[in-house]
Design a protein around this motif. Structure first.
Motif, mmCIF file in Angstrom:
data_model
loop_
_atom_site.group_PDB
_atom_site.id
_atom_site.type_symbol
_atom_site.label_atom_id
_atom_site.label_comp_id
_atom_site.label_asym_id
_atom_site.label_seq_id
_atom_site.Cartn_x
_atom_site.Cartn_y
_atom_site.Cartn_z
ATOM 1 N N GLY A 14 0.805 -1.219 0.000
ATOM 2 C CA GLY A 14 0.000 0.000 0.000
ATOM 3 C C GLY A 14 0.839 1.269 0.000
ATOM 4 N N LEU A 15 1.910 1.282 -0.802
ATOM 5 C CA LEU A 15 2.828 2.424 -0.827
ATOM 6 C C LEU A 15 2.460 3.378 -1.969
ATOM 7 C CD1 LEU A 15 6.082 0.325 -0.355
ATOM 8 C CD2 LEU A 15 5.055 1.828 1.364
ATOM 9 N N ASP A 16 2.938 4.626 -1.835
ATOM 10 C CA ASP A 16 2.710 5.608 -2.898
ATOM 11 C C ASP A 16 3.808 5.576 -3.950
ATOM 12 O OD1 ASP A 16 0.317 7.232 -1.822
ATOM 13 O OD2 ASP A 16 1.646 7.015 -0.094
ATOM 14 N N GLY A 17 4.946 5.006 -3.597
ATOM 15 C CA GLY A 17 6.030 4.890 -4.561
ATOM 16 C C GLY A 17 7.113 3.983 -4.037
ATOM 17 N N VAL A 18 7.871 3.398 -4.979
ATOM 18 C CA VAL A 18 8.998 2.541 -4.609
ATOM 19 C C VAL A 18 10.181 2.917 -5.503
ATOM 20 C CG1 VAL A 18 9.879 0.168 -4.528
ATOM 21 C CG2 VAL A 18 7.515 0.623 -3.878
ATOM 22 N N LEU A 19 11.341 3.070 -4.901
ATOM 23 C CA LEU A 19 12.562 3.378 -5.654
ATOM 24 C C LEU A 19 13.659 2.428 -5.204
ATOM 25 C CD1 LEU A 19 12.461 7.285 -5.285
ATOM 26 C CD2 LEU A 19 11.963 5.978 -7.385
ATOM 27 N N LEU A 20 14.533 2.067 -6.133
ATOM 28 C CA LEU A 20 15.641 1.163 -5.794
ATOM 29 C C LEU A 20 16.955 1.763 -6.304
ATOM 30 C CD1 LEU A 20 16.732 -1.536 -4.705
ATOM 31 C CD2 LEU A 20 16.175 -2.554 -6.927
ATOM 32 N N SER A 21 17.805 2.138 -5.367
ATOM 33 C CA SER A 21 19.123 2.676 -5.714
ATOM 34 C C SER A 21 20.090 1.530 -5.973
ATOM 35 C CB SER A 21 19.677 3.525 -4.567
ATOM 36 O OG SER A 21 18.914 4.690 -4.392
ATOM 37 N N VAL A 22 20.714 1.534 -7.142
ATOM 38 C CA VAL A 22 21.761 0.555 -7.419
ATOM 39 C C VAL A 22 23.090 1.300 -7.299
ATOM 40 C CG1 VAL A 22 22.664 -1.150 -9.035
ATOM 41 C CG2 VAL A 22 20.194 -0.666 -8.971
ATOM 42 N N VAL A 23 23.739 1.083 -6.160
ATOM 43 C CA VAL A 23 24.951 1.839 -5.838
ATOM 44 C C VAL A 23 26.178 1.035 -6.239
ATOM 45 C CG1 VAL A 23 26.350 2.765 -3.944
ATOM 46 C CG2 VAL A 23 23.876 3.159 -3.989
ATOM 47 N N ASP A 24 26.962 1.640 -7.124
ATOM 48 C CA ASP A 24 28.246 1.066 -7.517
ATOM 49 C C ASP A 24 29.259 1.483 -6.448
ATOM 50 O OD1 ASP A 24 30.818 0.721 -8.591
ATOM 51 O OD2 ASP A 24 30.118 1.021 -10.646
ATOM 52 N N ILE A 25 29.626 0.531 -5.590
ATOM 53 C CA ILE A 25 30.460 0.855 -4.421
ATOM 54 C C ILE A 25 31.802 1.446 -4.850
ATOM 55 C CG2 ILE A 25 31.703 -0.097 -2.431
ATOM 56 C CD1 ILE A 25 29.608 -2.333 -2.288
ATOM 57 N N LEU A 26 32.425 0.826 -5.853
ATOM 58 C CA LEU A 26 33.805 1.223 -6.177
ATOM 59 C C LEU A 26 33.851 2.536 -6.946
ATOM 60 C CD1 LEU A 26 35.230 -2.311 -7.004
ATOM 61 C CD2 LEU A 26 35.277 -1.063 -4.843
ATOM 62 N N ASN A 27 32.809 2.809 -7.768
ATOM 63 C CA ASN A 27 32.807 4.054 -8.540
ATOM 64 C C ASN A 27 31.954 5.143 -7.900
ATOM 65 O OD1 ASN A 27 34.526 3.269 -10.818
ATOM 66 N ND2 ASN A 27 32.907 1.773 -11.212
ATOM 67 N N GLU A 28 31.312 4.816 -6.788
ATOM 68 C CA GLU A 28 30.555 5.788 -5.998
ATOM 69 C C GLU A 28 29.468 6.480 -6.824
ATOM 70 O OE1 GLU A 28 33.187 8.251 -3.550
ATOM 71 O OE2 GLU A 28 34.760 6.775 -3.899
ATOM 72 N N THR A 29 28.673 5.687 -7.548
ATOM 73 C CA THR A 29 27.559 6.238 -8.316
ATOM 74 C C THR A 29 26.276 5.493 -7.950
ATOM 75 O OG1 THR A 29 27.969 4.702 -10.139
ATOM 76 C CG2 THR A 29 28.997 6.895 -10.277
ATOM 77 N N ASN A 30 25.160 6.162 -8.211
ATOM 78 C CA ASN A 30 23.843 5.580 -7.943
ATOM 79 C C ASN A 30 22.998 5.705 -9.200
ATOM 80 O OD1 ASN A 30 21.269 4.898 -7.086
ATOM 81 N ND2 ASN A 30 21.120 6.508 -5.526
ATOM 82 N N ARG A 31 22.667 4.567 -9.809
ATOM 83 C CA ARG A 31 21.677 4.574 -10.894
ATOM 84 C C ARG A 31 20.424 3.916 -10.334
ATOM 85 N NH1 ARG A 31 22.829 2.471 -16.290
ATOM 86 N NH2 ARG A 31 24.240 0.955 -15.361
ATOM 87 N N MET A 32 19.345 4.719 -10.306
ATOM 88 C CA MET A 32 18.140 4.329 -9.579
ATOM 89 C C MET A 32 17.102 3.709 -10.503
ATOM 90 S SD MET A 32 15.851 6.973 -7.343
ATOM 91 C CE MET A 32 16.679 6.986 -5.761
ATOM 92 N N LEU A 33 16.520 2.595 -10.062
ATOM 93 C CA LEU A 33 15.413 1.995 -10.818
ATOM 94 C C LEU A 33 14.114 2.706 -10.429
ATOM 95 C CD1 LEU A 33 16.128 -1.862 -10.828
ATOM 96 C CD2 LEU A 33 16.500 -0.186 -12.643
ATOM 97 N N VAL A 34 13.362 3.112 -11.457
ATOM 98 C CA VAL A 34 12.159 3.925 -11.289
ATOM 99 C C VAL A 34 11.012 3.201 -12.003
ATOM 100 C CG1 VAL A 34 11.160 6.212 -11.696
ATOM 101 C CG2 VAL A 34 13.628 5.992 -11.313
ATOM 102 N N PRO A 35 10.094 2.580 -11.260
ATOM 103 C CA PRO A 35 9.133 1.678 -11.899
ATOM 104 C C PRO A 35 8.021 2.359 -12.700
ATOM 105 C CG PRO A 35 8.760 1.748 -9.528
ATOM 106 C CD PRO A 35 10.007 2.542 -9.789
ATOM 107 N N GLY A 36 7.658 3.610 -12.353
ATOM 108 C CA GLY A 36 6.499 4.188 -13.054
ATOM 109 C C GLY A 36 6.574 5.691 -13.203
#
Ligand code: MN
Ligand code: MN
Length: 308
Positions: free
Chosen positions: A244-266
């Protein structure tokens, strides 16, 4: 025996801090016992094996009024389902203060440092308690885990000092090599189902009148995670409906390169990601660049966006 536990969907700090704090309290005259609120991630069994300790027992529910000690969290949405009916007597944490409410004056120790383990080491030193190799290993591992070996913007000088103090006691000669071995263990996700990958490091946050689920996968192998993008997006959409959430986000963090590419479902999530971070979403992925800390960079921006 006072139950001590970290947050649900436990990370290494949530597990090791429960073990270390339970032992600390016991040594200080308050018999305590560590528990966990969920399955271990892939990094924590490696850490426990290094330290030579068993995982704490799983805890599902406690009777109303039971006294409990919390580590590495304080928000009821990240704890036992009936936390608000329990008597919180101790909290040691490094997160923002949430909706914590107590019926008795509690012992509270919050510090804006990179890890609960760093605070626990301070408690030992303030109490003139020796730190044995097992506890040193557990605290050291948690600090390296939470700070991504000092890459995370949550890192403070206190965390660095703690690692310098703990490494010789833990018998860890090469901290960099040890951290890389931990991250390799964490990144070895095998054929774990997508819904489990999503929930491995996942917390629900209230933003105003909305509730969002925010997951993080910290990995040295982001290509593997993006290879499972379609499954993960489906799991996110399912979790949104189910919880029953209003949104879900998933951060995919590249530990060694210190970047975050986020999965955005809608589209709803994409609009919020644009508004809160100024980031475009293309093919369900938004580039959040160096924003790798949920605690310090993701949650505060969303709170500001929602005016929470
Ligand atoms: Mn944690
Ligand atoms: Mn932590």
């Amino acid at each position: 025996m006072l139950p001590v536990f970290g947050h649900s969907n436990p990370d290494t700090d949530a597990i090791t801090s429960a073990l270390v704090y339970a032992r600390f309290l016991t040594r200080q005259g308050t018999p305590a016992r560590a528990y966990r609120l969920g399955d271990l991630n892939f990094e924590t069994p490696f850490v426990l094996a290094q330290a030579g300790v068993d995982a704490p027992e799983l805890l599902a529910l406690l009777p109303t009024g039971t006294a409990v000690a919390l580590v590495d969290h304080n928000e009821s949405g990240q704890s036992l389902p009936n936390l608000t009916d329990l008597t919180v007597t101790h909290v040691v944490d490094h997160h923002k203060l949430g909706n914590l409410n107590t019926s008795q004056p509690p012992y509270l120790r919050f510090e804006p440092v990179g890890c609960t383990g760093t605070i626990l080491l301070k408690l030992h030193r303030e109490a003139n308690l020796t730190v044995d190799p097992v506890d040193a290993n557990l605290m050291l591992s948690a600090i390296l885990s939470d700070t991504l070996h000092f890459r995370s913007p949550t890192t403070t000088q206190d965390d660095r000092d703690a690692v310098e103090f703990l490494a010789p006691i833990a018998g860890v000669e090469d901290v960099t090599a040890y951290a890389l071995a931990m991250f390799a263990a964490k990144s070895d996700l095998g054929d774990t189902p997508a819904d489990q990958l999503l929930k491995m490091d996942y917390k629900a946050f209230p933003f105003g009148d909305q509730r969002w689920g925010l997951g993080v996968i910290e990995t040295t192998n982001p290509a593997y995670v993006f290879g499972r993008q379609a499954e993960l997006l489906a799991a996110m959409t399912a979790a949104k409906t189910q919880d029953g959430l209003d949104g879900v986000l998933l951060s995919v963090v590249d530990i060694l390169n210190e970047t975050n590419r986020m999965l955005v479902p809608g589209d709803a999530e994409a609009a919020v990601v644009q508004g809160a971070f100024g980031a475009d979403t293309q093919d369900n992925v938004a580039d959040l660049e160096g924003r790798i800390s949920r605690k310090k960079q993701i949650v505060p921006a969303l709170e500001k966006y929602f005016g929470a």
